[in-house]
Write a protein that holds these residues in place. Structure first.
Motif, PDB file in Angstrom:
ATOM      1  N   SER A  18       0.837  -1.195   0.000  1.00  0.00           N
ATOM      2  CA  SER A  18       0.000   0.000   0.000  1.00  0.00           C
ATOM      3  C   SER A  18       0.874   1.249   0.000  1.00  0.00           C
ATOM      4  CB  SER A  18      -0.932   0.004   1.214  1.00  0.00           C
ATOM      5  OG  SER A  18      -0.176  -0.049   2.406  1.00  0.00           O
ATOM      6  N   GLU A  74      -6.059  -6.074   3.597  1.00  0.00           N
ATOM      7  CA  GLU A  74      -6.181  -4.645   3.304  1.00  0.00           C
ATOM      8  C   GLU A  74      -6.404  -3.845   4.586  1.00  0.00           C
ATOM      9  OE1 GLU A  74      -9.050  -3.933   0.181  1.00  0.00           O
ATOM     10  OE2 GLU A  74      -7.967  -5.221  -1.221  1.00  0.00           O
ATOM     11  N   LYS A  78      -3.952  -0.841   6.186  1.00  0.00           N
ATOM     12  CA  LYS A  78      -4.392   0.506   6.575  1.00  0.00           C
ATOM     13  C   LYS A  78      -4.036   0.793   8.031  1.00  0.00           C
ATOM     14  CE  LYS A  78      -7.947   3.878   6.013  1.00  0.00           C
ATOM     15  NZ  LYS A  78      -9.114   4.256   5.250  1.00  0.00           N
ATOM     16  N   LYS A 101      -3.840   4.018  -0.453  1.00  0.00           N
ATOM     17  CA  LYS A 101      -4.280   3.200  -1.576  1.00  0.00           C
ATOM     18  C   LYS A 101      -3.566   1.858  -1.535  1.00  0.00           C
ATOM     19  CE  LYS A 101      -4.013   3.391  -6.564  1.00  0.00           C
ATOM     20  NZ  LYS A 101      -3.452   4.148  -7.666  1.00  0.00           N
ATOM     21  N   VAL A 102      -4.328   0.776  -1.690  1.00  0.00           N
ATOM     22  CA  VAL A 102      -3.732  -0.549  -1.831  1.00  0.00           C
ATOM     23  C   VAL A 102      -3.314  -0.696  -3.289  1.00  0.00           C
ATOM     24  CG1 VAL A 102      -4.160  -3.029  -1.744  1.00  0.00           C
ATOM     25  CG2 VAL A 102      -5.034  -1.562   0.056  1.00  0.00           C
ATOM     26  N   ASN A 163      -6.264  -5.686  -5.870  1.00  0.00           N
ATOM     27  CA  ASN A 163      -6.947  -5.792  -4.575  1.00  0.00           C
ATOM     28  C   ASN A 163      -7.390  -7.235  -4.337  1.00  0.00           C
ATOM     29  OD1 ASN A 163      -9.315  -6.085  -6.120  1.00  0.00           O
ATOM     30  ND2 ASN A 163      -9.678  -3.884  -6.077  1.00  0.00           N
TER      31      ASN A 163
END
Length: 186
Positions: A18, A74, A78, A101-102, A163
């Motif tokens: 990310s 994900e 974050k 943003k991934v 993703n």
């Protein structure tokens, strides 16, 4: 034989990459001296910072751009990115967490059968490529999902995509094609 719909494949996400921005300039020397778990690389113009929980390694540039690798989901990516931003705030920078943003997800999956790679590539010629002199896996690119699947003869597959959803869709899309080319047990 038809591919049965009740087969459950375990897709194991092994790496999530990310990116985020801090919206401020970062002094790498200060981070290198005052930060914990850091490796200052002045010749490359970056600092590597590691977190233990979640287990993440971040490349930090003076522009404020930070790339995080090593997360297994994900959400974990974050959380790790936010913790990195907090560490930089504690050092004394006016960091604002933005533009998260991934970028890339790497997953592995093991199929319950082996695959005849040459037959698989012949059946899917324009999209699949197999160069045994260069790499032991056949490469299958899915343009609409922006994913790449590496298929090994053992039945192991690695999937890279933007993703987790596209990775899962790629496995669902390629499974019937692989089922057709499975090796018969002797």
């Amino acid at each position: 034989m038809e591919p049965s719909n009740d087969v459950a494949l375990d897709i194991i996400v092994s790496n999530v990459v990310s990116v985020f921005r801090t919206r401020c300039h970062l002094n790498l020397r200060t981070i290198g001296l005052e930060g914990s778990n850091v490796i200052y690389k002045p010749e490359e113009g970056k600092v590597l910072m590691k977190l233990r929980k979640p287990r993440i390694t971040a490349s930090i540039w003076s522009s404020g751009k930070i790339i995080c690798t090593g997360a297994t989901s994900e959400e974990e990516a974050k959380l790790g990115a936010r913790r990195l931003a907090r560490c930089l705030q504690k050092i004394g920078f006016k960091v604002r967490f933005s533009d998260f943003k991934v970028v890339n997800v790497l997953a592995v999956c093991s199929l319950p059968f082996q695959i005849r790679l040459i037959e698989f590539t012949k059946n899917n010629r324009p999209i699949a490529s197999y160069e045994p002199e260069l790499h032991p896996a056949a490469s299958y690119r899915i343009k609409n999902l922006r994913s790449t699947v590496q298929v090994f003869s053992t039945g192991s597959i690695t999937v890279t995509g933007p993703n987790v959803q596209s990775v899962a869709s790629a496995v669902e899309q390629i499974y019937p094609l692989l089922f057709e080319c499975q090796k018969t047990r002797s």
